[in-house]
Design a protein around this motif. Structure first.
Motif, PDB file in Angstrom:
ATOM      1  N   LEU A 184      19.297   7.737 -12.294  1.00 58.31           N
ATOM      2  CA  LEU A 184      20.564   8.191 -11.723  1.00 58.31           C
ATOM      3  C   LEU A 184      21.097   7.197 -10.698  1.00 58.31           C
ATOM      4  CD1 LEU A 184      20.152  12.045 -11.156  1.00 58.31           C
ATOM      5  CD2 LEU A 184      21.895  10.908 -12.532  1.00 58.31           C
ATOM      6  N   PHE A 185      20.238   6.771  -9.769  1.00 59.55           N
ATOM      7  CA  PHE A 185      20.692   5.862  -8.711  1.00 59.55           C
ATOM      8  C   PHE A 185      21.137   4.523  -9.287  1.00 59.55           C
ATOM      9  CE2 PHE A 185      17.694   8.282  -5.693  1.00 59.55           C
ATOM     10  CZ  PHE A 185      18.697   9.191  -5.393  1.00 59.55           C
ATOM     11  N   GLN A 186      20.408   4.035 -10.303  1.00 61.50           N
ATOM     12  CA  GLN A 186      20.811   2.785 -10.939  1.00 61.50           C
ATOM     13  C   GLN A 186      22.156   2.942 -11.647  1.00 61.50           C
ATOM     14  OE1 GLN A 186      16.324   0.931 -11.724  1.00 61.50           O
ATOM     15  NE2 GLN A 186      17.421   1.881 -13.409  1.00 61.50           N
ATOM     16  N   ALA A 187      22.372   4.100 -12.276  1.00 61.42           N
ATOM     17  CA  ALA A 187      23.651   4.355 -12.945  1.00 61.42           C
ATOM     18  C   ALA A 187      24.785   4.459 -11.929  1.00 61.42           C
ATOM     19  CB  ALA A 187      23.556   5.636 -13.769  1.00 61.42           C
TER      20      ALA A 187
ATOM     21  N   LEU B 148       0.809  -1.215   0.000  1.00 62.62           N
ATOM     22  CA  LEU B 148       0.000   0.000   0.000  1.00 62.62           C
ATOM     23  C   LEU B 148       0.847   1.272   0.000  1.00 62.62           C
ATOM     24  CD1 LEU B 148      -2.655  -1.054   2.684  1.00 62.62           C
ATOM     25  CD2 LEU B 148      -2.899  -1.117   0.183  1.00 62.62           C
ATOM     26  N   ALA B 149       2.130   1.152   0.307  1.00 58.13           N
ATOM     27  CA  ALA B 149       2.993   2.330   0.463  1.00 58.13           C
ATOM     28  C   ALA B 149       3.686   2.681  -0.859  1.00 58.13           C
ATOM     29  CB  ALA B 149       4.032   2.065   1.535  1.00 58.13           C
ATOM     30  N   PRO B 150       3.911   3.967  -1.107  1.00 58.74           N
ATOM     31  CA  PRO B 150       4.605   4.390  -2.349  1.00 58.74           C
ATOM     32  C   PRO B 150       6.116   4.220  -2.232  1.00 58.74           C
ATOM     33  CG  PRO B 150       4.001   6.316  -1.065  1.00 58.74           C
ATOM     34  CD  PRO B 150       3.438   5.137  -0.322  1.00 58.74           C
ATOM     35  N   MET B 151       6.559   2.981  -2.136  1.00 61.36           N
ATOM     36  CA  MET B 151       7.984   2.715  -1.991  1.00 61.36           C
ATOM     37  C   MET B 151       8.698   2.891  -3.332  1.00 61.36           C
ATOM     38  SD  MET B 151       8.229  -0.484   0.702  1.00 61.36           S
ATOM     39  CE  MET B 151       7.437  -1.693  -0.356  1.00 61.36           C
ATOM     40  N   PRO B 152       9.910   3.408  -3.337  1.00 67.10           N
ATOM     41  CA  PRO B 152      10.680   3.510  -4.584  1.00 67.10           C
ATOM     42  C   PRO B 152      10.966   2.111  -5.151  1.00 67.10           C
ATOM     43  CG  PRO B 152      11.684   4.825  -2.835  1.00 67.10           C
ATOM     44  CD  PRO B 152      10.650   3.963  -2.194  1.00 67.10           C
ATOM     45  N   VAL B 153      11.040   2.023  -6.455  1.00 66.58           N
ATOM     46  CA  VAL B 153      11.448   0.787  -7.127  1.00 66.58           C
ATOM     47  C   VAL B 153      12.688   1.120  -7.951  1.00 66.58           C
ATOM     48  CG1 VAL B 153      10.806  -1.032  -8.732  1.00 66.58           C
ATOM     49  CG2 VAL B 153       9.071  -0.053  -7.202  1.00 66.58           C
ATOM     50  N   ILE B 154      13.847   0.738  -7.424  1.00 64.52           N
ATOM     51  CA  ILE B 154      15.135   1.064  -8.034  1.00 64.52           C
ATOM     52  C   ILE B 154      15.966  -0.210  -8.041  1.00 64.52           C
ATOM     53  CG2 ILE B 154      17.207   2.498  -7.889  1.00 64.52           C
ATOM     54  CD1 ILE B 154      15.512   4.486  -6.208  1.00 64.52           C
ATOM     55  N   THR B 155      16.315  -0.678  -9.208  1.00 64.48           N
ATOM     56  CA  THR B 155      17.019  -1.954  -9.334  1.00 64.48           C
ATOM     57  C   THR B 155      18.251  -1.997  -8.437  1.00 64.48           C
ATOM     58  OG1 THR B 155      16.267  -2.159 -11.617  1.00 64.48           O
ATOM     59  CG2 THR B 155      18.146  -3.509 -10.952  1.00 64.48           C
ATOM     60  N   GLY B 156      18.341  -3.051  -7.634  1.00 66.04           N
ATOM     61  CA  GLY B 156      19.478  -3.242  -6.761  1.00 66.04           C
ATOM     62  C   GLY B 156      19.458  -2.432  -5.487  1.00 66.04           C
ATOM     63  N   ARG B 157      18.442  -1.578  -5.310  1.00 70.63           N
ATOM     64  CA  ARG B 157      18.444  -0.661  -4.176  1.00 70.63           C
ATOM     65  C   ARG B 157      17.120  -0.657  -3.408  1.00 70.63           C
ATOM     66  NH1 ARG B 157      21.219   4.024  -2.675  1.00 70.63           N
ATOM     67  NH2 ARG B 157      22.619   3.786  -4.447  1.00 70.63           N
TER      68      ARG B 157
END
Length: 379
Positions: free
Chosen positions: A363-366, A258-267
């Motif tokens: 950016l974070f994935q890079a 239910l929460a708007p959690m970030p989805v960032i590969t590896g993180r």
């Protein structure tokens, strides 16, 4: 007698007279000198209650040596004797700051204590003065915070993420539950989450340490490294679900969905039960990013536990979410006799627009692809 010999004789006569308590005689001798020593003249003026003369002699010293501690302290006392408390406070503040920077010899300690007392008294009167000016107004938290900063009762804490700073975001330590419409449904699931926690801990009450030494990198500089007193039971780690934990705790996973959690590969997402045993203190530190908020859903909340973020401290209450910016200096402690456990997860900062979230994700994935990903270690 040479001029130099005459000056020396007059100075010695003035010193001897001061020692005998004959301030007027000392001052007469000094007035006969071409260049009387300013501090000696100030002392003679002080003992004859010539406050203007003392101030003039001290100012002569301070023009040449602006940070002369004895002169600064004496100027504070001089202003106080002349009835100018505001000026006395200015001189005392300068003297105390100088003493803090360079130290003060033992013989100046009584005067330094007097200067600190002058500052404390002035501060108390100033606080009363300000309070009276707004006494008929309702409680206004931001006015209270600003006044506390002005009075030196509070420290200014700002975002200082250890890895990545995103500009233009509000400097807020805590956010309130009512600001997010998805929080109440999660809080309503607290009972089911408590039951799942009890079932997991029935077989293994301890969790793995929150901060662990990596097998292929330097050890984090954290006093709780490899210490299960601060434990973690992950549901999402490094952007992937922890399958066996997720299978055992469907209520937790349903709440997190239910929460708007970030989805960032590896993180991201990142979500876990965070455990804090009695007597454990998580030292003040800053998180990696200011692009997120940290959420705590309190599950086990014994007395004696609290979280400080910036200048504000809050206690956990079971089923009542705490939302805070971990890029602001924060610390947590358990001074009770039972274990504290919260469901911890991260969400996007609400002020960050969808297109900015997409850019930040890239950016974070890079960043992580370029080199070893930085991880939260509480350090």
């Amino acid at each position: 007698m040479t001029d130099q010999a005459r000056e020396s004789a007059l100075q010695e006569a003035a010193i001897a007279a001061l020692r005998r308590g004959e301030a007027a005689v000392a001052r007469a001798a000094l007035q006969d000198m071409v260049a009387p020593p300013p501090m000696l003249l100030a002392q003679a003026c002080n003992r004859t209650s010539d406050w203007d003369g003392e101030a003039a002699a001290l100012q002569h010293i301070l023009r040449e040596h602006p940070r002369d501690l004895p002169a600064l302290l004496a100027m504070g006392q001089n202003a106080l004797r002349r009835g100018d408390e505001r000026e006395a406070t200015r001189w005392c503040r300068a003297a105390v700051a100088q003493a803090a920077a360079t130290g003060a010899p033992p013989q100046l300690q009584p005067m330094l204590l007097q200067a600190q007392a002058v500052m404390a008294n002035a501060s108390a009167r100033f606080e009363d003065h300000l309070s009276a000016a707004i006494s008929d107004l309702p409680a206004l938290p931001r006015i209270t915070q600003a006044t506390d900063l002005l009075l030196g009762k509070s420290q200014l804490f700002l975002q200082q993420p250890s890895m990545f700073y995103f500009p233009g975001l509000p400097q807020r330590a805590f956010y309130e539950r009512a600001e997010f419409d998805w929080i109440a449904p999660i809080e309503a699931m607290t009972g089911d989450i408590v039951a799942e926690l009890d079932a997991v801990r029935a077989g293994a009450p301890d969790f793995a340490p929150y901060v662990e030494t990596p097998s292929n990198g330097p050890a984090p500089n954290n006093p709780l490294r490899d210490d299960p007193s601060w434990g973690a039971y992950y549901f999402w780690q490094g952007g992937a679900p922890v399958a066996d934990h997720a299978a055992r705790c469907p209520a937790v996973m349903a709440a997190l969905a239910l929460a708007p959690m970030p989805v960032i590969t590896g993180r991201s997402p990142m979500a876990l039960w965070s455990l804090l045993k009695p007597g454990t203190h998580i030292q003040p530190h800053h998180g990696l990013l200011n692009t997120r908020l940290i959420c705590h859903l309190p599950i086990l909340t014994p007395d004696g536990c609290a979280l400080r973020v910036g200048a504000e401290t809050r206690a956990w209450r079971q089923g009542e979410m705490l939302i805070f910016d971990d890029s602001v200096e924060h610390e947590a402690w358990n001074r009770g006799i039972e274990t504290r456990i919260v469901l911890l997860f991260e969400i996007w900062r609400p002020e960050i627009h969808p297109e900015e979230r997409e850019a930040l994700t890239r950016l974070f994935q890079a960043i992580d692809l370029f080199g070893p990903a930085q991880i939260d270690t509480g350090g």
